[in-house]
Design a protein around this motif. Structure first.
Motif, PDB file in Angstrom:
ATOM      1  N   ALA A  86       4.898  21.679  27.600  1.00  0.00           N
ATOM      2  CA  ALA A  86       3.545  21.191  27.931  1.00  0.00           C
ATOM      3  C   ALA A  86       2.650  21.177  26.697  1.00  0.00           C
ATOM      4  CB  ALA A  86       2.941  22.060  29.031  1.00  0.00           C
ATOM      5  N   ALA A  87       2.763  22.215  25.865  1.00  0.00           N
ATOM      6  CA  ALA A  87       1.916  22.303  24.672  1.00  0.00           C
ATOM      7  C   ALA A  87       2.275  21.199  23.682  1.00  0.00           C
ATOM      8  CB  ALA A  87       2.060  23.674  24.022  1.00  0.00           C
ATOM      9  N   GLU A  88       3.568  20.972  23.501  1.00  0.00           N
ATOM     10  CA  GLU A  88       3.985  19.953  22.524  1.00  0.00           C
ATOM     11  C   GLU A  88       3.559  18.551  22.964  1.00  0.00           C
ATOM     12  OE1 GLU A  88       8.162  20.722  21.748  1.00  0.00           O
ATOM     13  OE2 GLU A  88       7.629  21.991  20.022  1.00  0.00           O
ATOM     14  N   LYS A  89       3.510  18.348  24.283  1.00  0.00           N
ATOM     15  CA  LYS A  89       3.049  17.053  24.802  1.00  0.00           C
ATOM     16  C   LYS A  89       1.579  16.834  24.395  1.00  0.00           C
ATOM     17  CE  LYS A  89       2.641  14.955  29.248  1.00  0.00           C
ATOM     18  NZ  LYS A  89       2.619  15.326  30.644  1.00  0.00           N
ATOM     19  N   GLU A  90       0.758  17.888  24.560  1.00  0.00           N
ATOM     20  CA  GLU A  90      -0.661  17.792  24.184  1.00  0.00           C
ATOM     21  C   GLU A  90      -0.818  17.663  22.665  1.00  0.00           C
ATOM     22  OE1 GLU A  90      -2.804  17.225  26.266  1.00  0.00           O
ATOM     23  OE2 GLU A  90      -2.260  18.207  28.146  1.00  0.00           O
ATOM     24  N   PHE A  94      -2.546  14.921  20.234  1.00  0.00           N
ATOM     25  CA  PHE A  94      -3.589  15.346  19.285  1.00  0.00           C
ATOM     26  C   PHE A  94      -3.295  14.795  17.899  1.00  0.00           C
ATOM     27  CE2 PHE A  94      -4.911  18.357  15.962  1.00  0.00           C
ATOM     28  CZ  PHE A  94      -6.289  18.408  16.172  1.00  0.00           C
ATOM     29  N   TYR A  95      -2.093  15.079  17.407  1.00  0.00           N
ATOM     30  CA  TYR A  95      -1.774  14.690  16.024  1.00  0.00           C
ATOM     31  C   TYR A  95      -1.641  13.173  15.865  1.00  0.00           C
ATOM     32  CZ  TYR A  95      -1.282  19.480  14.424  1.00  0.00           C
ATOM     33  OH  TYR A  95      -1.547  20.784  14.075  1.00  0.00           O
ATOM     34  N   GLU A  96      -1.125  12.503  16.894  1.00  0.00           N
ATOM     35  CA  GLU A  96      -0.853  11.058  16.741  1.00  0.00           C
ATOM     36  C   GLU A  96      -1.992  10.170  17.181  1.00  0.00           C
ATOM     37  OE1 GLU A  96       2.923  10.233  18.557  1.00  0.00           O
ATOM     38  OE2 GLU A  96       3.980  11.627  17.203  1.00  0.00           O
ATOM     39  N   GLY A 111      -0.349  23.039   7.104  1.00  0.00           N
ATOM     40  CA  GLY A 111       0.973  22.448   7.332  1.00  0.00           C
ATOM     41  C   GLY A 111       1.394  22.429   8.793  1.00  0.00           C
ATOM     42  N   THR A 112       0.443  22.358   9.713  1.00  0.00           N
ATOM     43  CA  THR A 112       0.811  22.347  11.139  1.00  0.00           C
ATOM     44  C   THR A 112       1.207  20.945  11.590  1.00  0.00           C
ATOM     45  OG1 THR A 112      -1.513  22.015  11.705  1.00  0.00           O
ATOM     46  CG2 THR A 112      -0.699  24.268  11.747  1.00  0.00           C
ATOM     47  N   ASP A 113       2.005  20.892  12.646  1.00  0.00           N
ATOM     48  CA  ASP A 113       2.301  19.605  13.276  1.00  0.00           C
ATOM     49  C   ASP A 113       2.523  19.832  14.772  1.00  0.00           C
ATOM     50  OD1 ASP A 113       4.901  20.525  13.631  1.00  0.00           O
ATOM     51  OD2 ASP A 113       5.609  19.611  11.777  1.00  0.00           O
ATOM     52  N   ALA A 114       3.029  18.808  15.454  1.00  0.00           N
ATOM     53  CA  ALA A 114       3.133  18.879  16.922  1.00  0.00           C
ATOM     54  C   ALA A 114       4.305  19.740  17.401  1.00  0.00           C
ATOM     55  CB  ALA A 114       3.237  17.472  17.493  1.00  0.00           C
ATOM     56  N   ASN A 115       5.185  20.130  16.487  1.00  0.00           N
ATOM     57  CA  ASN A 115       6.337  20.951  16.892  1.00  0.00           C
ATOM     58  C   ASN A 115       5.947  22.415  16.973  1.00  0.00           C
ATOM     59  OD1 ASN A 115       8.177  18.793  17.002  1.00  0.00           O
ATOM     60  ND2 ASN A 115       8.277  18.833  14.753  1.00  0.00           N
ATOM     61  N   THR A 171      -2.962  32.580  16.686  1.00  0.00           N
ATOM     62  CA  THR A 171      -3.909  32.070  17.683  1.00  0.00           C
ATOM     63  C   THR A 171      -3.601  30.586  17.835  1.00  0.00           C
ATOM     64  OG1 THR A 171      -5.432  31.853  15.834  1.00  0.00           O
ATOM     65  CG2 THR A 171      -5.803  33.686  17.321  1.00  0.00           C
ATOM     66  N   HIS A 172      -3.123  30.229  19.003  1.00  0.00           N
ATOM     67  CA  HIS A 172      -2.720  28.842  19.225  1.00  0.00           C
ATOM     68  C   HIS A 172      -3.639  28.229  20.283  1.00  0.00           C
ATOM     69  CE1 HIS A 172      -0.395  25.314  19.411  1.00  0.00           C
ATOM     70  NE2 HIS A 172       0.269  25.595  20.508  1.00  0.00           N
ATOM     71  N   THR A 173      -4.144  27.043  19.962  1.00  0.00           N
ATOM     72  CA  THR A 173      -5.109  26.424  20.877  1.00  0.00           C
ATOM     73  C   THR A 173      -4.731  24.977  21.192  1.00  0.00           C
ATOM     74  OG1 THR A 173      -6.415  25.873  18.918  1.00  0.00           O
ATOM     75  CG2 THR A 173      -7.118  27.797  20.176  1.00  0.00           C
ATOM     76  N   PRO A 174      -3.608  24.792  21.903  1.00  0.00           N
ATOM     77  CA  PRO A 174      -3.326  23.425  22.317  1.00  0.00           C
ATOM     78  C   PRO A 174      -4.487  22.953  23.184  1.00  0.00           C
ATOM     79  CG  PRO A 174      -1.958  24.976  23.557  1.00  0.00           C
ATOM     80  CD  PRO A 174      -2.674  25.763  22.507  1.00  0.00           C
ATOM     81  N   SER A 175      -4.916  21.747  22.978  1.00  0.00           N
ATOM     82  CA  SER A 175      -6.107  21.302  23.695  1.00  0.00           C
ATOM     83  C   SER A 175      -5.856  19.943  24.347  1.00  0.00           C
ATOM     84  CB  SER A 175      -7.252  21.210  22.685  1.00  0.00           C
ATOM     85  OG  SER A 175      -8.313  20.457  23.205  1.00  0.00           O
TER      86      SER A 175
END
Ligand code: IYR
Length: 222
Positions: A86-90, A94-96, A111-115, A171-175
């Motif tokens: 679910a987080a990677e979907k969000e 976000f990134y794309e 250096g963060t990405d959707a993975n 601290t991870h904040t998928p939004s």
């Protein structure tokens, strides 16, 4: 001061100034070594350590002492997988699509990405929820004051406790994070606040070469 509830002695521990200086210096050194980690080891962590850190978070100050937080601790691999998916979907969105270039530029040094493989690798995910209001025994609503500030402070104390215990966190904040309420079956009265990833760093973990501001940049004395 008028007292409307029972009171007990404070039991404040006074220390010598030299000892205070030493303790504050040592604690600063200890906290300065905390780094946000994005590569986690799968090594397990005794639940009792996590429980103690959560107890520390629970000592936090809060508006009218209403303690408007809930910590949902996830170690079940099947639930971690659901959260990762679910987080990677969000995050992909976000990134794309959603993130403005300015935000992507600000994130570039990290250096963060959707993975988000750490959502499955790390032994614990702690989903922190902010309770919009509390409930009385008979199902009535209790208004919460300064709930965001309170949960933020408790989260800071949790991060501090985890570091002090010898654990790393992210601290991870998928939004948006609404999926956390659904997966973890939390009531609508609670809003997902933050997802804390907890465990040991991967053996070869690296962190960005970034710094903290100096004291004169963050404080002024009047
Ligand atoms: N939630 C995204 C993006 C992100 C945002 C901020 I602000 C960060 O400090 C780091 C990442 C992600 O987790 O990748």
């Amino acid at each position: 001061m008028s007292k409307t509830s029972d009171s007990v002695p404070l039991n404040f521990q006074y220390r010598k100034e030299a000892e205070m200086l030493e303790r504050s210096t040592e604690f600063y050194q200890q906290m300065k070594s905390r780094r946000t980690v994005r590569e986690f080891s799968a090594k397990s962590v005794p639940r009792a350590i996590i429980e103690n850190c959560l107890r520390t978070a629970g000592t936090s100050v809060s508006g009218a002492n209403l303690q408007p937080w809930h910590f949902a601790v996830v170690s079940d691999p099947a639930i971690k997988k659901k959260i990762r998916v679910a987080a990677e979907k969000e995050e992909k969105l976000f990134y794309e699509e959603k993130a403005p270039q300015e935000w992507l530029d600000a994130l570039a040094p990290l250096g963060t990405d959707a993975n988000k493989p750490f959502l499955e690798t790390a032994p614990y995910l702690i989903a922190i929820f902010q309770q919009r209001f509390g409930e009385t025994a008979d199902g009535g609503k209790v208004k919460h004051y300064y709930a965001t500030e309170s949960v933020g402070i408790a989260t800071g104390m949790l991060i501090t406790a985890l570091h002090e215990a010898g654990l790393a966190s992210l601290t991870h904040t998928p939004s948006p994070m609404a999926f956390l309420s659904e997966i973890l079956g939390r009531p609508r009265s609670e809003r997902p606040f933050l997802l804390l990833v907890v465990g040991y760093p991967a053996e070869d973990a690296e962190v960005p070469d970034i710094d903290k501001k100096q004291l004169d940049e963050i404080a002024s004395f009047h």
